[in-house]
Design a protein around this motif. Structure first.
Motif, mmCIF file in Angstrom:
data_model
loop_
_atom_site.group_PDB
_atom_site.id
_atom_site.type_symbol
_atom_site.label_atom_id
_atom_site.label_comp_id
_atom_site.label_asym_id
_atom_site.label_seq_id
_atom_site.Cartn_x
_atom_site.Cartn_y
_atom_site.Cartn_z
ATOM 1 N N ILE A 182 0.807 -1.226 0.000
ATOM 2 C CA ILE A 182 0.000 0.000 0.000
ATOM 3 C C ILE A 182 0.844 1.282 0.000
ATOM 4 O O ILE A 182 0.667 2.131 -0.872
ATOM 5 N N PRO A 183 1.802 1.442 0.948
ATOM 6 C CA PRO A 183 2.588 2.686 0.927
ATOM 7 C C PRO A 183 3.395 2.861 -0.353
ATOM 8 O O PRO A 183 3.573 3.994 -0.833
ATOM 9 N N ASP A 184 3.865 1.757 -0.924
ATOM 10 C CA ASP A 184 4.653 1.868 -2.147
ATOM 11 C C ASP A 184 3.772 2.211 -3.350
ATOM 12 O O ASP A 184 4.196 2.937 -4.246
ATOM 13 N N PHE A 185 2.538 1.703 -3.354
ATOM 14 C CA PHE A 185 1.608 2.110 -4.410
ATOM 15 C C PHE A 185 1.341 3.613 -4.308
ATOM 16 O O PHE A 185 1.210 4.295 -5.317
ATOM 17 N N ALA A 186 1.287 4.121 -3.061
ATOM 18 C CA ALA A 186 1.061 5.559 -2.877
ATOM 19 C C ALA A 186 2.222 6.353 -3.463
ATOM 20 O O ALA A 186 2.016 7.391 -4.098
ATOM 21 N N THR A 187 3.446 5.849 -3.281
ATOM 22 C CA THR A 187 4.614 6.525 -3.852
ATOM 23 C C THR A 187 4.504 6.574 -5.372
ATOM 24 O O THR A 187 4.711 7.622 -5.993
ATOM 25 N N PRO A 195 -2.874 9.522 -16.800
ATOM 26 C CA PRO A 195 -4.150 9.442 -16.063
ATOM 27 C C PRO A 195 -4.523 8.016 -15.646
ATOM 28 O O PRO A 195 -5.078 7.806 -14.570
ATOM 29 N N ILE A 196 -4.178 7.048 -16.499
ATOM 30 C CA ILE A 196 -4.541 5.669 -16.162
ATOM 31 C C ILE A 196 -3.703 5.194 -14.992
ATOM 32 O O ILE A 196 -4.214 4.657 -14.007
ATOM 33 N N ALA A 197 -2.385 5.438 -15.097
ATOM 34 C CA ALA A 197 -1.481 5.009 -14.021
ATOM 35 C C ALA A 197 -1.871 5.675 -12.708
ATOM 36 O O ALA A 197 -1.936 5.023 -11.665
ATOM 37 N N ARG A 198 -2.180 6.975 -12.769
ATOM 38 C CA ARG A 198 -2.492 7.686 -11.531
ATOM 39 C C ARG A 198 -3.738 7.086 -10.872
ATOM 40 O O ARG A 198 -3.752 6.812 -9.682
ATOM 41 N N ARG A 199 -4.768 6.851 -11.684
ATOM 42 C CA ARG A 199 -5.994 6.305 -11.107
ATOM 43 C C ARG A 199 -5.799 4.870 -10.640
ATOM 44 O O ARG A 199 -6.263 4.497 -9.573
ATOM 45 N N ALA A 200 -5.077 4.086 -11.459
ATOM 46 C CA ALA A 200 -4.891 2.678 -11.093
ATOM 47 C C ALA A 200 -4.135 2.571 -9.768
ATOM 48 O O ALA A 200 -4.547 1.850 -8.855
ATOM 49 N N TYR A 201 -3.046 3.334 -9.646
ATOM 50 C CA TYR A 201 -2.266 3.232 -8.409
ATOM 51 C C TYR A 201 -2.974 3.914 -7.247
ATOM 52 O O TYR A 201 -2.786 3.528 -6.097
ATOM 53 N N ALA A 202 -3.796 4.937 -7.543
ATOM 54 C CA ALA A 202 -4.590 5.555 -6.474
ATOM 55 C C ALA A 202 -5.554 4.513 -5.910
ATOM 56 O O ALA A 202 -5.707 4.361 -4.695
ATOM 57 N N PHE A 203 -6.153 3.750 -6.820
ATOM 58 C CA PHE A 203 -7.101 2.714 -6.420
ATOM 59 C C PHE A 203 -6.390 1.656 -5.580
ATOM 60 O O PHE A 203 -6.843 1.283 -4.499
ATOM 61 N N LEU A 204 -5.213 1.219 -6.078
ATOM 62 C CA LEU A 204 -4.469 0.172 -5.381
ATOM 63 C C LEU A 204 -3.926 0.651 -4.039
ATOM 64 O O LEU A 204 -3.745 -0.133 -3.117
ATOM 65 N N SER A 205 -3.634 1.973 -3.933
ATOM 66 C CA SER A 205 -3.002 2.473 -2.706
ATOM 67 C C SER A 205 -4.012 2.713 -1.590
ATOM 68 O O SER A 205 -3.617 3.102 -0.488
ATOM 69 N N PHE A 206 -5.293 2.500 -1.837
ATOM 70 C CA PHE A 206 -6.329 2.625 -0.806
ATOM 71 C C PHE A 206 -6.337 4.008 -0.158
ATOM 72 O O PHE A 206 -6.712 4.166 0.996
ATOM 73 N N GLY A 207 -5.869 5.026 -0.901
ATOM 74 C CA GLY A 207 -5.867 6.379 -0.344
ATOM 75 C C GLY A 207 -4.849 6.593 0.763
ATOM 76 O O GLY A 207 -5.041 7.415 1.662
ATOM 77 N N ILE B 117 -10.634 -0.007 8.296
ATOM 78 C CA ILE B 117 -11.764 0.842 8.676
ATOM 79 C C ILE B 117 -11.292 2.027 9.519
ATOM 80 O O ILE B 117 -11.595 3.178 9.210
ATOM 81 N N VAL B 118 -10.511 1.759 10.569
ATOM 82 C CA VAL B 118 -10.142 2.865 11.463
ATOM 83 C C VAL B 118 -9.176 3.835 10.799
ATOM 84 O O VAL B 118 -9.160 5.014 11.111
ATOM 85 N N THR B 119 -8.346 3.344 9.882
ATOM 86 C CA THR B 119 -7.402 4.236 9.210
ATOM 87 C C THR B 119 -8.036 4.853 7.970
ATOM 88 O O THR B 119 -7.403 5.642 7.269
ATOM 89 N N LYS B 120 -9.306 4.526 7.721
ATOM 90 C CA LYS B 120 -10.049 5.039 6.552
ATOM 91 C C LYS B 120 -9.314 4.742 5.254
ATOM 92 O O LYS B 120 -9.152 5.593 4.392
ATOM 93 N N LEU B 121 -8.839 3.507 5.127
ATOM 94 C CA LEU B 121 -8.191 3.100 3.882
ATOM 95 C C LEU B 121 -9.215 2.327 3.057
ATOM 96 O O LEU B 121 -9.766 1.337 3.516
ATOM 97 N N LYS B 122 -9.494 2.838 1.884
ATOM 98 C CA LYS B 122 -10.384 2.097 0.992
ATOM 99 C C LYS B 122 -10.054 2.459 -0.447
ATOM 100 O O LYS B 122 -9.529 3.545 -0.705
ATOM 101 N N PRO B 123 -10.344 1.560 -1.375
ATOM 102 C CA PRO B 123 -10.030 1.865 -2.761
ATOM 103 C C PRO B 123 -10.803 3.093 -3.232
ATOM 104 O O PRO B 123 -12.005 3.183 -3.002
ATOM 105 N N SER B 124 -10.097 4.037 -3.818
ATOM 106 C CA SER B 124 -10.741 5.254 -4.299
ATOM 107 C C SER B 124 -9.822 5.871 -5.349
ATOM 108 O O SER B 124 -8.603 5.717 -5.280
#
Lengths: 475, 174
Positions: A182-187, A195-207, B117-124
């Motif tokens: 997750i943290p590496d996907f965020a990086t 645009p595709i890469a940004r959205r795909a990795y945004a999705f994978l990085s769980f925000g 859930i608590v860290t509010k991590l979800k695909p977006s």
């Protein structure tokens, strides 16, 4: 106040900064696929095609397409299953057990090793499922109610334990791997331009944002998962070994099986990690992260587990003689001198003799030698499973039912095919996922690289070196 | 609603830790700190309490153990008892492997789902990041600006005197 140890070598060489780590790891994710990668993927896809063809033959015409017979009812399928599951042990061992032991060298290899674990378990699962003959009914192994048409599953059977062990191992390993990603996907997301890469990795990085609170929880989760995965990884091959050990077949019915199988699994897993990492570090220019120090550490694990396996082989032989049971004695004499003597001696040579070369430091640190020996171990461990399964089954208590086994082209196709499946998955992983855990390598950079950092003050409140026994520089 | 933040950018974890301590000592409330990797000791200086996720894992694991034992005992002992290999209907030693696996499975999944859930991590597809360099090589300290209350010059000085290499302002839609 940096750790300077005259004994330990740095884990990250080349004077890297945090940004260099990001650059080096993201390079191949962001670059266009190169010709060598595409060529490798093409070869892997041919393997995958062979797999699909062999599976089609197996399902359409039935298990009769395989070389099994009523005497040797388990042959290449279970050999390959155990071989793949064994290989799948290194990843979680590296990330979980080495995390608990605070072995920092795990950080640059754990990602790829865990990926390897997951792909190996996928390959392994193919065999028992195909061996069912009607894989579309595979869900019957789950505890489903009687009214469904069958009785409850038999919880006394190791084969059923295997269902639970392998599926738990697979899903927990997958979760452990994903949490680390997750943290590496965020990086990658924050660097992405398309645009595709940004959205795909945004999705994978769980925000993921990398807030202190999230990191604090992340570390807790990693530690607890490591604590859970450690007994889990040991339980999986223990249970696989019980598939054999709880039966009454000579050569299988032994209490040494669980520890011996676990050691063998770690042995073969580390060999496969070395095979893959020696290529990956070269192709992706990760020599500064996966150093000779890493290779040497893994080779030490290989010599330890390889020696345990060697002792186990000899112990089995001794106990067969000492037990006074004729059938046991015959099973082992037959292994070494019977019609499958070549498989036995291939196993002995590859698993017991060649890894002993790692007692020499120069061989432990030689990439060529390590690569060749790792291939030997992969082959040797395949033969170990073949020897255990086929030589025990083909001549058991009743000489009138003795038989020989030889694989058909479909047997070979399914096996070669899973290698194709494995490399297809691994190559896709290597291209689109960060192969080195950037966040964890950054976290050890200060203490384990050649760079001299001069922070203004020491770490707060406590002297950060106070818990270590490394030497300090006099600055 | 938008919120305004002042971002102090640091490039060294030790400088950051000292800065957090000094900024908090000066009475400034830190909204959040972002870093590319877990910085050791940051929990203490920020006053982050120990996570209770291990407790969640324990109880989920306990649920797994009880569920697995109940399932096996009920199915083979009561619902449809059968003699298998001459063993008793409720052959506890044979139930251990499945019990162990379900314990691990429930503990791991329970904890990880709670963590998400608590860290509010979800695909977006959309992510609000204060400074994109915080997932690469910079440490970002975010301080919320209260209109009319926050003395921007003093805050700027405070951050810079504590080793910030940059001080930026950013408005974030919350």
């Amino acid at each position: 106040m940096q750790h300077v140890s005259p004994i330990r070598e740095p884990l990250v060489t080349g004077g890297k900064t945090y940004h260099d780590i990001t650059e080096d790891v993201c390079r191949q994710v962001e670059a266009k696929p190169n010709a060598r990668w595409a060529a490798a993927l093409a070869v892997a896809l041919v393997g995958l095609a062979i797999f699909l063809w062999s599976v089609y033959r197996t399902l359409w015409f039935g298990i009769g397409e395989w070389g099994l017979n009523k005497t040797v009812g388990w042959a290449w399928d279970i050999t390959n299953f155990v071989w793949w599951v064994g290989i799948g042990h290194a990843g979680t061992l590296i990330s979980a057990i080495l995390l608990l032991f605070r072995q920092k060298w795990r950080t640059s290899i754990n990602r790829a090793a865990e990926a390897m674990t997951i792909f190996a378990v996928i390959c392994a699962a193919m065999f028992p499922v195909l061996h069912m003959g009607r894989p579309w009914l595979a869900y019957w192994v789950l505890p489903l109610p009687n009214t469904f048409g069958s009785l409850w599953v038999n919880f006394n059977s190791p084969l059923l334990w295997d269902v639970f062990a392998i599926s738990t191992y697979f899903s927990v390993s997958l979760v452990f791997w994903y949490i680390g990603l997750i943290p590496d996907f965020a990086t990658i997301r924050d660097r992405a331009t398309g645009p595709i890469a940004r959205r795909a990795y945004a999705f994978l990085s769980f925000g993921w944002t990398g807030s202190a609170k999230a990191w604090s929880r992340y570390e807790t989760v990693s530690l607890i998962l490591a604590g859970l995965a450690t007994p889990l990884v040991l339980s999986v091959h223990t249970i696989v070994s019980m598939d054999f050990a709880t039966s009454v077949i000579p050569g299988w019915h032994t209490t040494i099986f669980p520890p011996y199988f676990v050691a063998g699994a770690i042995f073969s897993g580390f060999a496969m990690v070395l095979t893959l990492m020696i290529i990956t570090r070269k192709v992706f220019k990760l020599e500064d992260y996966i150093t000779l120090e890493h290779v040497e550490s893994m080779n030490k694990v290989i010599i330890l587990t390889g020696s345990i396996v060697g002792v186990a082989y000899i112990t089995e032989f001794f106990i067969a003689w000492y037990s006074g049971v004729e059938y046991e004695q015959y099973a082992f004499i037959n292994r070494a001198t019977g019609p499958y003597w070549w498989a036995y001696w291939a196993m002995m040579t590859c698993n017991v003799i060649t890894p002993q070369l790692f007692w020499f430091r120069s061989i432990r640190r030689s990439l060529t030698a390590t690569f060749i020996i790792s291939i030997f171990v992969n082959i040797g461990m395949w033969f170990e499973r073949f020897v255990i399964i086929v030589t025990s089954l083909h001549r058991d208590y009743l000489p009138s039912s003795w038989a020989m086994f030889s694989p058909t082209i479909i047997d070979i196709g399914v096996y070669v095919g899973t290698i194709g499946l494995f490399f297809t998955l691994f190559l896709l992983f290597a291209k689109y996922f960060p192969v080195v855990n950037m966040a964890e390598v950054k976290a050890i950079l200060k203490s384990s690289s050649e760079v001299k950092h001069h922070p203004h003050r020491t770490m707060h409140g406590t002297d950060k070196d106070s818990h270590t026994n490394t030497h300090h520089s006099n600055d | 609603m938008t919120k305004k933040f002042v971002l102090g950018i640091y490039d060294d974890e030790d400088v950051l830790l000292q800065a957090i301590e000094n900024v908090r000592a000066a009475g400034t409330n830190i909204y959040e700190v972002f870093s590319p990797y877990p910085v050791h000791g940051i929990d203490d200086v920020l006053g982050i309490k120990r996570s209770r996720l291990p407790i969640v894992a324990f109880f989920c694991g306990l649920f797994g153990t009880s569920f697995a034992l109940w399932m096996q005992i009920w199915m083979l002992g009561f619902d449809w008892p059968m003699i298998i290999g001459g063993k008793p209907h409720i052959a506890l030693p044979a139930f251990i492997p499945v019990t162990f696996e379900l314990t691990v499975l429930c503990a791991a999944f329970g904890m990880v789902i709670t963590f998400f859930i608590v860290t509010k991590l979800k695909p977006s597809f959309k992510v609000n990041v204060f400074d994109k360099r915080s997932t690469d090589d910079k440490f970002v300290m975010a301080i919320e600006v209260k209109e009319g209350k926050t003395d921007m010059t003093a805050l700027n000085d405070l951050l810079r005197s504590n080793g910030a290499i940059e001080v930026n302002e950013k408005e974030v839609i919350k």
